[in-house]
Design an enzyme around this catalytic site. Sequence first.
Site, PDB file in Angstrom:
ATOM      1  N   ASP A   1       0.875  -1.173   0.000  1.00 25.66           N
ATOM      2  CA  ASP A   1       0.000   0.000   0.000  1.00 25.66           C
ATOM      3  C   ASP A   1       0.912   1.223   0.000  1.00 25.66           C
ATOM      4  O   ASP A   1       1.544   1.538   1.017  1.00 25.66           O
ATOM      5  CB  ASP A   1      -0.892  -0.019   1.250  1.00 25.66           C
TER       6      ASP A   1
ATOM      7  N   LYS B   1       2.623   8.977 -19.233  1.00 27.56           N
ATOM      8  CA  LYS B   1       1.804  10.158 -19.452  1.00 27.56           C
ATOM      9  C   LYS B   1       0.392   9.875 -18.938  1.00 27.56           C
ATOM     10  O   LYS B   1       0.057   8.711 -18.785  1.00 27.56           O
ATOM     11  CB  LYS B   1       1.779  10.531 -20.929  1.00 27.56           C
TER      12      LYS B   1
ATOM     13  N   LYS C   1       7.865   4.456 -31.834  1.00 34.78           N
ATOM     14  CA  LYS C   1       7.329   3.829 -33.053  1.00 34.78           C
ATOM     15  C   LYS C   1       8.390   3.872 -34.152  1.00 34.78           C
ATOM     16  O   LYS C   1       9.110   4.853 -34.301  1.00 34.78           O
ATOM     17  CB  LYS C   1       6.039   4.522 -33.500  1.00 34.78           C
TER      18      LYS C   1
ATOM     19  N   GLU D   1      -8.327   6.917 -34.394  1.00 33.92           N
ATOM     20  CA  GLU D   1      -8.585   5.617 -33.768  1.00 33.92           C
ATOM     21  C   GLU D   1     -10.029   5.222 -34.018  1.00 33.92           C
ATOM     22  O   GLU D   1     -10.919   6.084 -34.030  1.00 33.92           O
ATOM     23  CB  GLU D   1      -8.362   5.700 -32.262  1.00 33.92           C
TER      24      GLU D   1
ATOM     25  N   ASP E   1      -4.933  14.061 -23.812  1.00 33.22           N
ATOM     26  CA  ASP E   1      -4.612  12.638 -23.946  1.00 33.22           C
ATOM     27  C   ASP E   1      -3.663  12.376 -25.122  1.00 33.22           C
ATOM     28  O   ASP E   1      -2.807  11.503 -25.045  1.00 33.22           O
ATOM     29  CB  ASP E   1      -5.925  11.860 -24.147  1.00 33.22           C
TER      30      ASP E   1
ATOM     31  N   HIS F   1       1.732  13.046 -27.706  1.00 33.24           N
ATOM     32  CA  HIS F   1       2.066  12.316 -28.935  1.00 33.24           C
ATOM     33  C   HIS F   1       2.143  13.232 -30.166  1.00 33.24           C
ATOM     34  O   HIS F   1       3.118  13.195 -30.919  1.00 33.24           O
ATOM     35  CB  HIS F   1       1.025  11.226 -29.224  1.00 33.24           C
TER      36      HIS F   1
HETATM   37  C1  BG6 Z   1      -2.544   6.577 -25.334  1.00 35.31           C
HETATM   38  C2  BG6 Z   1      -3.872   7.245 -25.071  1.00 35.31           C
HETATM   39  O1  BG6 Z   1      -1.493   7.385 -24.898  1.00 35.31           O
HETATM   40  O2  BG6 Z   1      -2.389   6.351 -26.731  1.00 35.31           O
HETATM   41  C3  BG6 Z   1      -5.014   6.400 -25.607  1.00 35.31           C
HETATM   42  O3  BG6 Z   1      -4.031   7.443 -23.676  1.00 35.31           O
HETATM   43  C4  BG6 Z   1      -4.780   6.055 -27.056  1.00 35.31           C
HETATM   44  O4  BG6 Z   1      -6.263   7.081 -25.456  1.00 35.31           O
HETATM   45  C5  BG6 Z   1      -3.389   5.485 -27.280  1.00 35.31           C
HETATM   46  O5  BG6 Z   1      -5.764   5.090 -27.425  1.00 35.31           O
HETATM   47  C6  BG6 Z   1      -3.087   5.331 -28.752  1.00 35.31           C
HETATM   48  O6  BG6 Z   1      -1.870   4.661 -28.921  1.00 35.31           O
HETATM   49  P1  BG6 Z   1      -1.582   3.861 -30.270  1.00 35.31           P
HETATM   50  O7  BG6 Z   1      -0.155   3.422 -30.146  1.00 35.31           O
HETATM   51  O8  BG6 Z   1      -2.570   2.738 -30.287  1.00 35.31           O
HETATM   52  O9  BG6 Z   1      -1.806   4.837 -31.371  1.00 35.31           O
END
Ligand code: BG6
Length: 494
Positions: free
Chosen positions: A92, A150, A184, A218, A237, A242
Site C-alpha cells: 500500500d 503520461k 514507433k 482511432e 490525452d 504524442h
Molecule cells: C494513449 C492514449 O497514450 O495512446 C489512448 O491514452 C490512445 O487514449 C493510445 O488510445 C493510442 O496509442 P496507439 O499506439 O494505439 O496509437
Amino acid sequence: MEAGGDGAHLADLVVFGGTGDLSMRKLLPALFHADRDGRLAPQTRVIALSRGALSDDDFRDKVRAGVRPGLYPDDADGWERFLERLHHVAVDVGDPGHDGWGSMRRLLAGRDEIDRVFYLASPPMTFGPFCRALDTAGLVTPRSRVVLEKPLGRDLAGAQQINAEVGAIFDEHRVFRIDHYLGKETVQNLLVLRFANAFLEPIWNSLWIDHVQITAAESVGTPGRRGYYDHAGALRDMVQNHLLQLLCMVAMEPPARNDRESIRDEKVKVLQSLRPITGGEASRFTVRGQYVAGEVDDEPVPGYLDEPDKTPPTEASRRVETFTAIRAEIKNWRWAGVPFYLRTGKRLPDRRSEIVVQFKDVPHSIFPGGGPNRLVLRLQPSEGIDLHIMAKEPGAGEIVLRPVPLKLSFADTFRARVPEAYERLLMDVLSGNPTLFMRRDEVEAAWRWIDPIIAAWEASEALPEHYMAGTTGPSAAHELLARSGRAWHEEDNA
Ligand code: BG6
C-alpha cells in the site's frame, strides 16, 4: 553493469500498477519479445507492485491467462522461462508502515549495484507520493531510475508540481518521461530519412512545403475509461504529448549529434516557437468534437455519453472532446507561413496514424491536371513511407497525369518483425538511454502552448460539435482546411 548477450543490461524493473491494463497489454508482452531476442540479461527481474494479495505464482498465473494467448504459441519453454523472472509484492503505497516495503527490501537486498528501474504505470497524482515512499523505504540507490507514464499533469502548473516532487528524489538524468509514440518505428525512421539522406533537407522548408498534417485516428471508443477521459479529453490525452512530439520530429533543425541532449534541445526549440493560440483565436484555429452513436466496421456503437461505464455521465462528460483538430504555426525562418494541422479522434472509421508533408505545386504546369507531391509517413497500420509523385497514365493519346505512390513498407523491405514502441523504449530505459524520452523543459513547453487553448475552451459556452461514430469527425474539422483551399489526406483521396 552488463550481463547476458549483446547489450543486455542486468536490472530490476519494478512496476507500480504491475497487474494493471498497461502492464498486461504492453509492458509484459514487450518484455517477453525482448527476452526471446536475448535482450534481457539472465538475472533481470520484473517485480510487479499492486495492493492485491498475490503470490509470485498467482501473479504468473494471471499473466499466463492474460498475456500469453497469441504470443508465440509454439514457444512454451521460452514463455515459462520468462515467467520465472516475474515477482509480485503487495504494497500500500500510501502507508509507509505497510509490510510490503519490508518484502521489497528483502527482494532487492544485495542488488544495489545493479540498475534499478521504477516504472510508474499509475495516475500522475501518485508520482510524487510514490517517489517519496520509495525514498522513505530506502529503496532508491545511486543506480535507480524512474519512468513516468503520461499524462504528466493536467496543465503546466500540475506538470511543474509533479516534476518538482519527482525531482526532489531523482535527478533529471534519472527521470524517464515516456511517450510511446517516440518508440514507433516510423518516428525513428523520420530522423533517419531527414538526417541520413541528402535530398530532403534542402526542400524541407517553407519555400517547398505547403503544409503538414499529423493525424492519429482511432476506431476505438472509450468504454470503461470515463473516469480518466472526462478529465483528459483528446487535447490532453493525445495532442499535448504524442502529436506535439511528432510535430517536433518533423520541424526540428538538424541536431549536431545523435545523443541524449542534442535531439531534445532541438525539439524544445520547436515547442518554444509555436505561436500561442489564445482567447478568440481558439474558435478559428481549433475544433472540438464528440462522437454520437453510429457504426464502426459495420457494427453499431454507442455515443460517448452512452459508453458502458461504472460511473454515469456528468456535465464534464458533455463538455469533453473526443476529437480535436488544430491549425498550429511555428514562428521561425524555416516554417514561417506553413500551417501544421493536427488531428486526433476516437471512433473514426479506422485506426490510422500518419504524417503528411504536402509540397507546393509546380511553379508552372505544362500538363492539364496534376497536383502537388505528398510524402506520407505511415505510423500505423503497416509502418512505412509513401512518396506520391505525378506520373503519366499509360496510353497513346493525350498525356493524362495521375498521382502514384512510391511505397516503402518496412515489414516487406526488411522482412523483419517491427517491434512495438514499448519494446524499444523499455530497452532504452534498462540501458539508461534517455534520448527518446521527454525532458522536463519539453513537457513544460508543451503545456505552455496547450494551457491557453484549454482556457479558451473552458471559457466558451459552446459544447463540442457532434460527429457520428464511424465518420471522419465534425464538419468544422474539414472547414479548418477548406478555408484555405486544402483538404485532409484520407485513404480515398490518397
Ligand atoms: C494513449 C492514449 O497514450 O495512446 C489512448 O491514452 C490512445 O487514449 C493510445 O488510445 C493510442 O496509442 P496507439 O499506439 O494505439 O496509437
